[in-house]
Design an enzyme around this catalytic site. Sequence first.
Site, PDB file in Angstrom:
ATOM      1  N   GLY A   1      -9.752  -3.723 -10.605  1.00  0.00           N
ATOM      2  CA  GLY A   1      -9.830  -2.711  -9.558  1.00  0.00           C
ATOM      3  C   GLY A   1     -10.617  -1.484  -9.949  1.00  0.00           C
ATOM      4  O   GLY A   1     -11.840  -1.445  -9.874  1.00  0.00           O
TER       5      GLY A   1
ATOM      6  N   CYS B   1       0.843  -1.193   0.000  1.00  0.00           N
ATOM      7  CA  CYS B   1       0.000   0.000   0.000  1.00  0.00           C
ATOM      8  C   CYS B   1       0.882   1.247   0.000  1.00  0.00           C
ATOM      9  O   CYS B   1       1.698   1.439   0.906  1.00  0.00           O
ATOM     10  CB  CYS B   1      -0.922   0.048   1.214  1.00  0.00           C
TER      11      CYS B   1
END
Lengths: 243, 302
Positions: free
Chosen positions: B266, B131
């Site tokens: 996504g 992330c």
Amino acid sequence: MKQKECTVSAVKALTENIYEMKLSDIGEACIVPGSFVNLTIPGLFLRRPISVCDVNGDELTIIFRVVGHGTEKLSAMEPGEKLPVLLELGNGYDLSKAGERPLLIGGGVGIPPLYYLAKKLHELGKEVTAVLGFNTASELFYTEEFQRYGKVIVTTVDGSAGVRGFVSDALPEGCSFFYACGPLPMEKALYKKLNIDGQFSLEERMGCGFGACMGCSFMTKLGSKRICREGPVFDREVLPWDE
Amino acid sequence: MGRMSTDLCGIRIDNPIIPASGTFGYGYEFAEWYDINLLGTFSFKGTTRQERFGNPTPRIAECASGMLNAVGLQNPGVDKVISEELPKLKQVFHKPVMANISGFSVDDYVYVSKLLDEQESVGWLEINISCPNVHGGGMSFGTTCEGAYEVIRAVKNECRKPVIAKLSPNVTDIVSIAEACEEAGADGISLINTLLGMRINLRTGKPLLANTTGGLSGPAVFPIAVRMVYQVSKAVHIPVIGMGGVSSAEDVIEMMMAGAAAVEVGAANLADPMACKKIIETLPSVMDRYGIENLSDIIGKA
């Protein structure tokens, strides 16, 4: 929430950079005042969330200000062009809280969602007062349309039309409940000044507009809320604006 | 077995389409748009030990053919995920789900992984060491071979379910990091997480995102993802899940030819809530067009 391919039926400039667009073929949608739609503008990756200004049968009206290339492209669309739309997004205003003399307070492009609200409250037999704030006289729009549904007070920052000053300088007494939508500084000023209950509509840059991405989270007194999903309308008592 | 079915670390899935973590919440928002049981599976919102609000807003910005996000791992924390989100999900999704896990220390990763490993509805553990939107965790483990090895090894030691390492493209050599994860015992690799990007508001002259930088995703990153999936799948002997800008059935086929055993989708879910349903529905006809009998036949064909 619904997905629909709408047709642009009309685009009209209301002021130098504020446009009114009508979209037809919305179908059997249940659209409440204060909710929004999310538009797929040709050539752009993310949709653009825009509040609903009015609904007439199969036709929906939106009003937006050109602020970037997305809204610029939107303003250049021609009648007959198709526009994929997500409908019935957001919670909308709670009309059951209006009381008998609701006060609607809007600033700039925060005004459009209050129009459909005024219409619905008028249908319910409420005595509507709308305070509509602008920067200057040349930026006025929809002030006459609002008069169909109630009393209208206009303010301009430079005093070129109506009361000189901000909406917070022209608030009438004796109202039962307020509904507000406008820039954040305006909403915070109202939060401090008004001593009746009410609701604020908030805005934020959104990814999806339907609750998936957590892009528009907002910390309320009741914890984190998604402006697109639990909002955009929030009761004043949950807003963290006491300071 | 249907012609779209594929094996993912020992679990058969009906098709290789998997909504990617952070774009699909805990699933039930999308169940309002379509029956999510038609998905292969999906990877739920990145879950951490403690509840997280994430970064200040604006968290979202647009760019040509894509978007930046700097959400910063907002999630209710693993305890609430188990007590509230998974029971809600169970009502609308009846297949094994992929748990996505993030942390700020090796101990965090192990703690969350162990709890989710015990959940009956969880099929795989996708360990997010990539992330880009949090400080002192997330990507900092995924940008060195040692960090990646340490996290994956520790999780593998404590968990029974397949462990998939989700890698960052923000590295010099993604192949060596994938190899470190394989050596640590990973059962699969997923890539790519978002690419670090930035935009500036011309009116203010300041960064558009409150976090200054954010992760770039969407069609803009697809060729980078295809290249990295190709390189990594040639180097490792475990399944690779390809992701990054996939938005059509054609993209799925391309990603599988590059070496992906399954494909995550996504940003496309955010632009169009029906994106994965449309991909799954159009896949058979696109397979026909390219003479593909079974999707599993084309994995790594390139």
